[in-house]
Design a protein around this motif. Structure first.
Motif, PDB file in Angstrom:
ATOM      1  N   ALA A   1       0.849  -1.195   0.000  1.00  0.00           N
ATOM      2  CA  ALA A   1       0.000   0.000   0.000  1.00  0.00           C
ATOM      3  C   ALA A   1       0.880   1.239   0.000  1.00  0.00           C
ATOM      4  O   ALA A   1       1.941   1.259   0.615  1.00  0.00           O
ATOM      5  CB  ALA A   1      -0.911   0.007   1.216  1.00  0.00           C
ATOM      6  N   ILE A   2       0.429   2.273  -0.688  1.00  0.00           N
ATOM      7  CA  ILE A   2       1.143   3.536  -0.734  1.00  0.00           C
ATOM      8  C   ILE A   2       0.121   4.659  -0.619  1.00  0.00           C
ATOM      9  O   ILE A   2      -0.959   4.591  -1.209  1.00  0.00           O
ATOM     10  CB  ILE A   2       1.998   3.658  -2.016  1.00  0.00           C
ATOM     11  CG1 ILE A   2       2.891   4.893  -1.964  1.00  0.00           C
ATOM     12  CG2 ILE A   2       1.146   3.611  -3.262  1.00  0.00           C
ATOM     13  CD1 ILE A   2       3.982   4.906  -3.035  1.00  0.00           C
ATOM     14  N   ILE A   3       0.457   5.649   0.201  1.00  0.00           N
ATOM     15  CA  ILE A   3      -0.425   6.798   0.408  1.00  0.00           C
ATOM     16  C   ILE A   3       0.356   8.056   0.074  1.00  0.00           C
ATOM     17  O   ILE A   3       1.470   8.254   0.560  1.00  0.00           O
ATOM     18  CB  ILE A   3      -0.923   6.874   1.867  1.00  0.00           C
ATOM     19  CG1 ILE A   3      -1.644   5.590   2.264  1.00  0.00           C
ATOM     20  CG2 ILE A   3      -1.849   8.080   2.050  1.00  0.00           C
ATOM     21  CD1 ILE A   3      -1.961   5.506   3.746  1.00  0.00           C
ATOM     22  N   PHE A   4      -0.227   8.895  -0.770  1.00  0.00           N
ATOM     23  CA  PHE A   4       0.337  10.193  -1.128  1.00  0.00           C
ATOM     24  C   PHE A   4      -0.509  11.253  -0.429  1.00  0.00           C
ATOM     25  O   PHE A   4      -1.722  11.302  -0.638  1.00  0.00           O
ATOM     26  CB  PHE A   4       0.278  10.417  -2.639  1.00  0.00           C
ATOM     27  CG  PHE A   4       1.047   9.402  -3.432  1.00  0.00           C
ATOM     28  CD1 PHE A   4       2.385   9.587  -3.719  1.00  0.00           C
ATOM     29  CD2 PHE A   4       0.423   8.255  -3.902  1.00  0.00           C
ATOM     30  CE1 PHE A   4       3.096   8.658  -4.469  1.00  0.00           C
ATOM     31  CE2 PHE A   4       1.122   7.318  -4.649  1.00  0.00           C
ATOM     32  CZ  PHE A   4       2.469   7.524  -4.926  1.00  0.00           C
ATOM     33  N   ILE A   5       0.119  12.103   0.381  1.00  0.00           N
ATOM     34  CA  ILE A   5      -0.604  13.158   1.097  1.00  0.00           C
ATOM     35  C   ILE A   5      -0.012  14.503   0.694  1.00  0.00           C
ATOM     36  O   ILE A   5       1.183  14.744   0.882  1.00  0.00           O
ATOM     37  CB  ILE A   5      -0.487  12.982   2.624  1.00  0.00           C
ATOM     38  CG1 ILE A   5      -0.922  11.578   3.047  1.00  0.00           C
ATOM     39  CG2 ILE A   5      -1.321  14.056   3.343  1.00  0.00           C
ATOM     40  CD1 ILE A   5      -0.567  11.233   4.481  1.00  0.00           C
TER      41      ILE A   5
ATOM     42  N   ASN B   1      -1.163  22.555  -5.602  1.00  0.00           N
ATOM     43  CA  ASN B   1      -1.649  21.291  -6.149  1.00  0.00           C
ATOM     44  C   ASN B   1      -0.468  20.430  -6.576  1.00  0.00           C
ATOM     45  O   ASN B   1       0.571  20.933  -7.003  1.00  0.00           O
ATOM     46  CB  ASN B   1      -2.542  21.539  -7.356  1.00  0.00           C
ATOM     47  CG  ASN B   1      -3.826  22.239  -6.985  1.00  0.00           C
ATOM     48  OD1 ASN B   1      -4.323  22.126  -5.868  1.00  0.00           O
ATOM     49  ND2 ASN B   1      -4.375  22.986  -7.920  1.00  0.00           N
ATOM     50  N   VAL B   2      -0.649  19.123  -6.455  1.00  0.00           N
ATOM     51  CA  VAL B   2       0.353  18.169  -6.917  1.00  0.00           C
ATOM     52  C   VAL B   2      -0.371  17.116  -7.740  1.00  0.00           C
ATOM     53  O   VAL B   2      -1.538  16.805  -7.492  1.00  0.00           O
ATOM     54  CB  VAL B   2       1.135  17.547  -5.729  1.00  0.00           C
ATOM     55  CG1 VAL B   2       0.226  16.732  -4.837  1.00  0.00           C
ATOM     56  CG2 VAL B   2       2.295  16.704  -6.203  1.00  0.00           C
ATOM     57  N   PHE B   3       0.311  16.598  -8.759  1.00  0.00           N
ATOM     58  CA  PHE B   3      -0.271  15.573  -9.630  1.00  0.00           C
ATOM     59  C   PHE B   3       0.502  14.275  -9.461  1.00  0.00           C
ATOM     60  O   PHE B   3       1.735  14.262  -9.549  1.00  0.00           O
ATOM     61  CB  PHE B   3      -0.221  16.025 -11.091  1.00  0.00           C
ATOM     62  CG  PHE B   3      -1.114  17.200 -11.363  1.00  0.00           C
ATOM     63  CD1 PHE B   3      -2.404  16.999 -11.822  1.00  0.00           C
ATOM     64  CD2 PHE B   3      -0.679  18.495 -11.142  1.00  0.00           C
ATOM     65  CE1 PHE B   3      -3.245  18.083 -12.064  1.00  0.00           C
ATOM     66  CE2 PHE B   3      -1.503  19.580 -11.383  1.00  0.00           C
ATOM     67  CZ  PHE B   3      -2.795  19.372 -11.836  1.00  0.00           C
TER      68      PHE B   3
ATOM     69  N   LEU C   1      -4.079  16.300  -6.732  1.00  0.00           N
ATOM     70  CA  LEU C   1      -4.339  16.338  -5.297  1.00  0.00           C
ATOM     71  C   LEU C   1      -4.259  17.797  -4.859  1.00  0.00           C
ATOM     72  O   LEU C   1      -3.217  18.438  -5.002  1.00  0.00           O
ATOM     73  CB  LEU C   1      -3.305  15.530  -4.508  1.00  0.00           C
ATOM     74  CG  LEU C   1      -3.231  14.030  -4.742  1.00  0.00           C
ATOM     75  CD1 LEU C   1      -2.163  13.403  -3.857  1.00  0.00           C
ATOM     76  CD2 LEU C   1      -4.569  13.389  -4.469  1.00  0.00           C
ATOM     77  N   THR C   2      -5.333  18.310  -4.312  1.00  0.00           N
ATOM     78  CA  THR C   2      -5.330  19.659  -3.774  1.00  0.00           C
ATOM     79  C   THR C   2      -4.691  19.623  -2.379  1.00  0.00           C
ATOM     80  O   THR C   2      -4.508  18.539  -1.809  1.00  0.00           O
ATOM     81  CB  THR C   2      -6.768  20.215  -3.700  1.00  0.00           C
ATOM     82  OG1 THR C   2      -7.547  19.335  -2.898  1.00  0.00           O
ATOM     83  CG2 THR C   2      -7.379  20.340  -5.085  1.00  0.00           C
ATOM     84  N   PRO C   3      -4.330  20.766  -1.807  1.00  0.00           N
ATOM     85  CA  PRO C   3      -3.740  20.764  -0.465  1.00  0.00           C
ATOM     86  C   PRO C   3      -4.607  19.994   0.536  1.00  0.00           C
ATOM     87  O   PRO C   3      -5.832  20.099   0.533  1.00  0.00           O
ATOM     88  CB  PRO C   3      -3.657  22.249  -0.118  1.00  0.00           C
ATOM     89  CG  PRO C   3      -3.479  22.910  -1.455  1.00  0.00           C
ATOM     90  CD  PRO C   3      -4.356  22.112  -2.382  1.00  0.00           C
TER      91      PRO C   3
END
Length: 95
Positions: free
Chosen positions: A26-30, A36-38, A44-46
């Motif tokens: 599992a991987i989580i991007f926060i 914004n990050v893509f 992904l918004t803040p």
């Protein structure tokens, strides 16, 4: 009943376009920044996050491309571009 052991790895990424190979269950991007990050094109918004997980015995080997949406040069010095990535994997499996 057997005990399940999992390990986690936590890293932060800043500003530059980078690639992250999953190699985990599992991987989580926060998005912990203010811009914004893509992640592979998904925005992904803040304070938003993306959670990708596999079956317990499967390892995801996806190569994720991280791109930050830049608005101004000043933003690069104010902590606007920050992404936290948390990986989890079964300790009985190799990374």
């Amino acid at each position: 009943m057997s005990q399940v052991n999992t390990n986690t790895e936590n890293r932060k990424y800043y500003l530059n376009t980078q690639e992250v190979e999953s190699n985990c269950n599992a991987i989580i991007f926060i998005n912990t920044g203010r811009a914004n990050v893509f992640i592979n094109g998904q925005k992904l918004t803040p304070n938003d996050y993306l959670n990708v997980s596999q079956d317990f015995n499967k390892i995801d080997k996806t190569l994720y491309k991280i791109n930050f949406q830049r608005s101004s040069f000043y933003d690069s010095w104010t902590g606007s571009y920050e992404l936290t990535v948390i990986k989890s994997y079964n300790s009985n499996m190799s990374k």
